[in-house]
Design a protein around this motif. Structure first.
Motif, PDB file in Angstrom:
ATOM      1  N   LYS A 119       0.847  -1.298  -0.088  1.00  0.00           N
ATOM      2  CA  LYS A 119      -0.094   0.072  -0.075  1.00  0.00           C
ATOM      3  C   LYS A 119       0.996   1.297  -0.023  1.00  0.00           C
ATOM      4  CE  LYS A 119      -4.212   2.156   2.204  1.00  0.00           C
ATOM      5  NZ  LYS A 119      -4.963   1.915   3.372  1.00  0.00           N
ATOM      6  N   GLN A 120       1.910   1.300   0.929  1.00  0.00           N
ATOM      7  CA  GLN A 120       2.628   2.378   1.066  1.00  0.00           C
ATOM      8  C   GLN A 120       3.722   2.620  -0.381  1.00  0.00           C
ATOM      9  OE1 GLN A 120       5.431   2.237   4.090  1.00  0.00           O
ATOM     10  NE2 GLN A 120       4.320   3.742   5.281  1.00  0.00           N
ATOM     11  N   TYR A 121       3.794   1.674  -0.984  1.00  0.00           N
ATOM     12  CA  TYR A 121       4.808   1.490  -2.227  1.00  0.00           C
ATOM     13  C   TYR A 121       3.942   2.176  -3.512  1.00  0.00           C
ATOM     14  CZ  TYR A 121       8.194   0.378  -5.431  1.00  0.00           C
ATOM     15  OH  TYR A 121       9.553   0.332  -6.099  1.00  0.00           O
ATOM     16  N   CYS A 122       2.635   1.677  -3.425  1.00  0.00           N
ATOM     17  CA  CYS A 122       1.768   2.206  -4.483  1.00  0.00           C
ATOM     18  C   CYS A 122       1.539   3.629  -4.474  1.00  0.00           C
ATOM     19  CB  CYS A 122       0.200   1.464  -4.513  1.00  0.00           C
ATOM     20  SG  CYS A 122      -0.933   1.915  -5.705  1.00  0.00           S
ATOM     21  N   SER A 170      19.525  18.818   0.860  1.00  0.00           N
ATOM     22  CA  SER A 170      20.751  18.821   1.896  1.00  0.00           C
ATOM     23  C   SER A 170      20.245  18.006   2.941  1.00  0.00           C
ATOM     24  CB  SER A 170      20.964  20.265   2.287  1.00  0.00           C
ATOM     25  OG  SER A 170      22.043  20.056   3.129  1.00  0.00           O
ATOM     26  N   VAL A 171      19.219  17.869   3.604  1.00  0.00           N
ATOM     27  CA  VAL A 171      18.709  17.011   4.689  1.00  0.00           C
ATOM     28  C   VAL A 171      18.541  15.584   4.183  1.00  0.00           C
ATOM     29  CG1 VAL A 171      16.865  16.645   6.338  1.00  0.00           C
ATOM     30  CG2 VAL A 171      17.376  19.151   5.801  1.00  0.00           C
ATOM     31  N   PHE A 172      17.928  15.280   2.917  1.00  0.00           N
ATOM     32  CA  PHE A 172      18.083  14.144   2.531  1.00  0.00           C
ATOM     33  C   PHE A 172      19.318  13.281   2.152  1.00  0.00           C
ATOM     34  CE2 PHE A 172      18.130  11.018  -0.948  1.00  0.00           C
ATOM     35  CZ  PHE A 172      16.871  10.316  -0.695  1.00  0.00           C
ATOM     36  N   GLU A 173      20.448  14.314   1.797  1.00  0.00           N
ATOM     37  CA  GLU A 173      21.597  13.588   1.685  1.00  0.00           C
ATOM     38  C   GLU A 173      22.135  12.815   2.928  1.00  0.00           C
ATOM     39  OE1 GLU A 173      24.355  16.496   0.277  1.00  0.00           O
ATOM     40  OE2 GLU A 173      23.531  16.798  -1.623  1.00  0.00           O
ATOM     41  N   LYS A 174      22.025  13.681   4.090  1.00  0.00           N
ATOM     42  CA  LYS A 174      22.241  13.118   5.344  1.00  0.00           C
ATOM     43  C   LYS A 174      21.314  11.863   5.709  1.00  0.00           C
ATOM     44  CE  LYS A 174      23.616  17.719   7.181  1.00  0.00           C
ATOM     45  NZ  LYS A 174      23.219  18.739   8.028  1.00  0.00           N
ATOM     46  N   TYR A 175      19.856  11.932   5.417  1.00  0.00           N
ATOM     47  CA  TYR A 175      19.063  10.770   5.600  1.00  0.00           C
ATOM     48  C   TYR A 175      19.614   9.432   4.820  1.00  0.00           C
ATOM     49  CZ  TYR A 175      15.005   8.166   5.250  1.00  0.00           C
ATOM     50  OH  TYR A 175      14.193   6.880   5.273  1.00  0.00           O
ATOM     51  N   TYR A 176      19.896   9.852   3.676  1.00  0.00           N
ATOM     52  CA  TYR A 176      20.237   8.598   2.677  1.00  0.00           C
ATOM     53  C   TYR A 176      21.445   8.022   3.173  1.00  0.00           C
ATOM     54  CZ  TYR A 176      20.805   6.203  -1.580  1.00  0.00           C
ATOM     55  OH  TYR A 176      21.043   5.049  -2.449  1.00  0.00           O
ATOM     56  N   ALA A 177      22.725   8.713   3.684  1.00  0.00           N
ATOM     57  CA  ALA A 177      23.848   8.258   4.226  1.00  0.00           C
ATOM     58  C   ALA A 177      23.355   7.289   5.403  1.00  0.00           C
ATOM     59  CB  ALA A 177      24.839   9.332   4.593  1.00  0.00           C
ATOM     60  N   SER A 178      22.596   7.898   6.215  1.00  0.00           N
ATOM     61  CA  SER A 178      22.175   6.930   7.429  1.00  0.00           C
ATOM     62  C   SER A 178      21.490   5.738   7.212  1.00  0.00           C
ATOM     63  CB  SER A 178      21.190   8.105   8.505  1.00  0.00           C
ATOM     64  OG  SER A 178      20.085   8.230   8.027  1.00  0.00           O
ATOM     65  N   LEU A 223       9.535   8.162   1.421  1.00  0.00           N
ATOM     66  CA  LEU A 223      10.805   7.635   2.237  1.00  0.00           C
ATOM     67  C   LEU A 223      10.380   6.209   2.885  1.00  0.00           C
ATOM     68  CD1 LEU A 223      12.154  11.041   3.536  1.00  0.00           C
ATOM     69  CD2 LEU A 223      12.775   9.933   1.583  1.00  0.00           C
ATOM     70  N   ARG A 224       9.222   6.019   3.503  1.00  0.00           N
ATOM     71  CA  ARG A 224       8.864   5.239   4.287  1.00  0.00           C
ATOM     72  C   ARG A 224       8.402   3.996   3.361  1.00  0.00           C
ATOM     73  NH1 ARG A 224       5.588   9.231   7.352  1.00  0.00           N
ATOM     74  NH2 ARG A 224       6.910   9.685   9.242  1.00  0.00           N
ATOM     75  N   SER A 225       8.455   4.100   2.205  1.00  0.00           N
ATOM     76  CA  SER A 225       8.119   3.184   1.165  1.00  0.00           C
ATOM     77  C   SER A 225       9.658   2.187   0.816  1.00  0.00           C
ATOM     78  CB  SER A 225       7.293   3.398  -0.174  1.00  0.00           C
ATOM     79  OG  SER A 225       8.057   4.146  -0.798  1.00  0.00           O
ATOM     80  N   SER A 226      10.599   2.699   0.984  1.00  0.00           N
ATOM     81  CA  SER A 226      11.806   2.129   0.536  1.00  0.00           C
ATOM     82  C   SER A 226      12.280   0.899   1.325  1.00  0.00           C
ATOM     83  CB  SER A 226      12.905   3.045   0.709  1.00  0.00           C
ATOM     84  OG  SER A 226      13.395   3.466   2.054  1.00  0.00           O
ATOM     85  N   SER A 227      12.780  -0.008   0.685  1.00  0.00           N
ATOM     86  CA  SER A 227      13.156  -1.102   1.271  1.00  0.00           C
ATOM     87  C   SER A 227      14.273  -1.101   2.585  1.00  0.00           C
ATOM     88  CB  SER A 227      13.822  -1.983   0.398  1.00  0.00           C
ATOM     89  OG  SER A 227      14.922  -1.583  -0.421  1.00  0.00           O
ATOM     90  N   ALA A 228      15.027  -0.093   2.275  1.00  0.00           N
ATOM     91  CA  ALA A 228      16.052   0.565   3.404  1.00  0.00           C
ATOM     92  C   ALA A 228      15.177   0.927   5.039  1.00  0.00           C
ATOM     93  CB  ALA A 228      16.794   1.246   2.928  1.00  0.00           C
ATOM     94  N   TYR A 229      14.216   1.619   4.567  1.00  0.00           N
ATOM     95  CA  TYR A 229      13.394   2.118   5.836  1.00  0.00           C
ATOM     96  C   TYR A 229      12.873   0.974   6.430  1.00  0.00           C
ATOM     97  CZ  TYR A 229      10.008   4.558   8.500  1.00  0.00           C
ATOM     98  OH  TYR A 229       9.173   4.821   9.803  1.00  0.00           O
TER      99      TYR A 229
END
Length: 262
Positions: free
Chosen positions: A10-13, A149-157, A209-215
């Motif tokens: 559902k989130q992915y869709c 800029s915030v996303f870059e830090k989030y993605y690194a984490s 962001l929450r739909s990603s496999s990493a999350y």
């Protein structure tokens, strides 16, 4: 990773971007006939719906019944839940006979596949020599300087929680094995760059962001990547210009080739 997609259908869709019309115009211009498409790893049918506007029949397959639940019901699209490792006999029964498909597509999923096995059955089902295979991925979202800029830090984490296959997306499919001939009018088989755009509010962005496999992986391990401090950083950056709705761009990278005579 399949179990993650079982849970997050559902989130992915809701959260994933749709693909730009000119991507499908380009792909369709390279297929001499437009009868049958096999959309492998169709998920919730984002690509299948666009392909249905250009091709007579579309078969969308996926290993996740939960993803398929959210796929659009269209008269010329048939969805099939398949085993993770399809055999030739599976393919013939569920998609079509040998040399029957004009096009095989894979949207944002090729990096999850067992490529030698997938390419073997894709070659079998494609018409020779002009059947086309097209696979694409989209990369990191682009919103604005402060948000990115915030996303870059989030993605690194989030790095420790991505499957190793994610590296192929970060490399824009430029290094993925793709042993197919260039299509007519092209000197190579890509990657070719397109751009998807979606109008998003901040909550839509968080859903993405929450739909990603990493999350999802982090959450299962008891780690909240979108903790209150991170959310606050995103909110501050998002609201800096006073507009909630923003155009979010996703660079799309396409590999496309024809099957040839082999």
């Amino acid at each position: 990773m399949a179990e993650l997609f079982l849970e997050q259908g559902k989130q992915y869709c809701k959260g994933r971007p749709t693909y730009p019309p000119h991507l499908f115009d380009f792909i369709a211009s390279k297929t001499p006939l437009r009868d049958l498409v096999w959309d492998a790893g169709t998920g919730s049918g984002q690509a299948a719906a666009s392909l249905a506007e250009k091709y007579k029949h579309v078969v969308g397959t996926d290993t996740s019944p939960n993803q398929l639940r959210y796929a659009p019901d269209l008269p010329n699209v048939r969805y099939v839940c398949t085993p993770a490792n399809m055999s030739i006999s599976d393919l013939e029964a569920l998609v079509g006979p040998e040399s029957s498909a004009d096009l095989v597509t894979v949207a944002q999923a090729l990096h999850w596949f067992d490529l030698p096995s997938f390419y073997r059955i894709a070659r079998w089902v494609l018409k020779k020599p002009h059947g086309v295979i097209a696979a694409w991925c989209y990369h990191l979202p682009e919103v604005s300087g402060p948000v990115d800029s915030v996303f870059e830090k989030y993605y690194a984490s989030s790095g420790p929680f991505w499957d190793p296959a994610r590296k192929l997306v970060d490399e824009r499919y430029g290094t993925i094995d793709f042993p197919f001939e260039a299509v007519e009018g092209c000197e190579h088989n890509g990657p070719f760059e397109f751009k998807a755009e979606r109008l998003m509010g901040m909550e839509d962005y968080f859903t993405y962001l929450r739909s990603s496999s990493a999350y999802q992986t982090a959450k299962r391990r008891g780690v909240e990547l979108l903790g209150s401090d991170v959310v606050e950083d995103f909110r501050r950056a998002w609201n800096e210009d006073g507009r909630n709705l923003k155009i979010v761009s996703f660079p799309v990278f396409l590999r496309i080739g024809r099957v040839g005579t082999i």
